[in-house]
Enzyme design. Structure first.
Site, short mmCIF file in Angstrom:
data_model
loop_
_atom_site.label_atom_id
_atom_site.label_comp_id
_atom_site.label_asym_id
_atom_site.label_seq_id
_atom_site.Cartn_x
_atom_site.Cartn_y
_atom_site.Cartn_z
N HIS A 115 0.82 -1.20 0.00
CA HIS A 115 0.00 0.00 0.00
C HIS A 115 0.86 1.26 0.00
CE1 HIS A 115 0.62 -0.75 4.40
NE2 HIS A 115 0.83 0.56 4.40
N ARG A 159 -1.52 10.73 5.08
CA ARG A 159 -2.18 11.21 6.29
C ARG A 159 -3.32 12.13 5.88
NH1 ARG A 159 3.22 10.88 7.39
NH2 ARG A 159 3.73 9.61 9.22
N GLU A 173 -3.69 3.59 1.94
CA GLU A 173 -3.96 3.64 3.38
C GLU A 173 -4.12 5.09 3.78
OE1 GLU A 173 -1.22 3.61 7.27
OE2 GLU A 173 -0.95 1.83 6.02
N ASN A 188 -4.69 10.58 12.35
CA ASN A 188 -4.15 10.70 13.70
C ASN A 188 -5.17 11.45 14.55
OD1 ASN A 188 -1.56 9.43 13.34
ND2 ASN A 188 -1.05 11.17 12.06
N HIS A 241 4.37 6.66 3.28
CA HIS A 241 5.39 5.70 2.90
C HIS A 241 4.86 4.72 1.87
CE1 HIS A 241 3.24 3.84 6.38
NE2 HIS A 241 3.25 2.78 5.59
N GLU A 275 8.40 1.17 4.02
CA GLU A 275 8.15 0.24 5.12
C GLU A 275 8.30 -1.18 4.61
OE1 GLU A 275 4.66 -0.68 8.41
OE2 GLU A 275 4.10 0.29 6.54
#
Length: 138
Positions: free
Chosen positions: A5, A9, A54, A58, A72, A115
């Site tokens: 993925h 944010r 994704e 937060n 990422h 990642e």
């Protein structure tokens, strides 16, 4: 290795999901993490559920400058320790070592975070990774 993925944010979940829905992506799963104080929303195009976006929300408000909202790239790997060892020997900094046998982060020459996620269950903790500190940003 398998592409998993791309993470971005978001500050307004409803507006963001509506945008990606208009684009043709559908919500395929949601993960709430109370300890980390965030919620993950995974979206994908119908018939291509393996290539996901994704959206990370937060819970504590944060202002993201351009570039910071992009999180990422993520890849599932067969042996996270072997790959990190190979990358380190090639001069690539392991910014977040796989201390838990599950996840590591590196950065591209252009500072894009990547990642690495262990396929299946986490591997047992192993040195030098288990005690290696983070280096720089990831």
């Amino acid at each position: 290795m398998k592409y998993l993925h791309t993470m971005v944010r978001v500050t307004d979940v409803d507006k963001s999901i509506a945008f990606y829905n208009e684009l043709g992506l559908n919500l395929v799963r949601r993960i709430d993490n109370e300890k980390g104080r965030y919620t993950l929303y995974f979206l994908a195009a119908p018939g291509d559920e393996d290539a996901q976006v994704e959206l990370t929300f937060n819970w504590d408000p944060e202002v993201y400058g351009e570039g910071r909202n992009f999180g990422h790239l993520a890849y599932r790997v067969d042996d996270i320790y072997a790959l990190c060892d190979k990358l380190q020997k090639a001069g690539i900094v392991i910014n977040r070592p796989p201390r838990d046998g599950h996840m590591a982060f590196i950065r591209s020459p252009d500072n894009i975070s990547v990642e690495l996620i262990q396929a299946g269950d986490p591997l047992p903790p192993q040195e030098p990774w288990a005690s290696m500190p983070n280096t720089g940003k990831w």
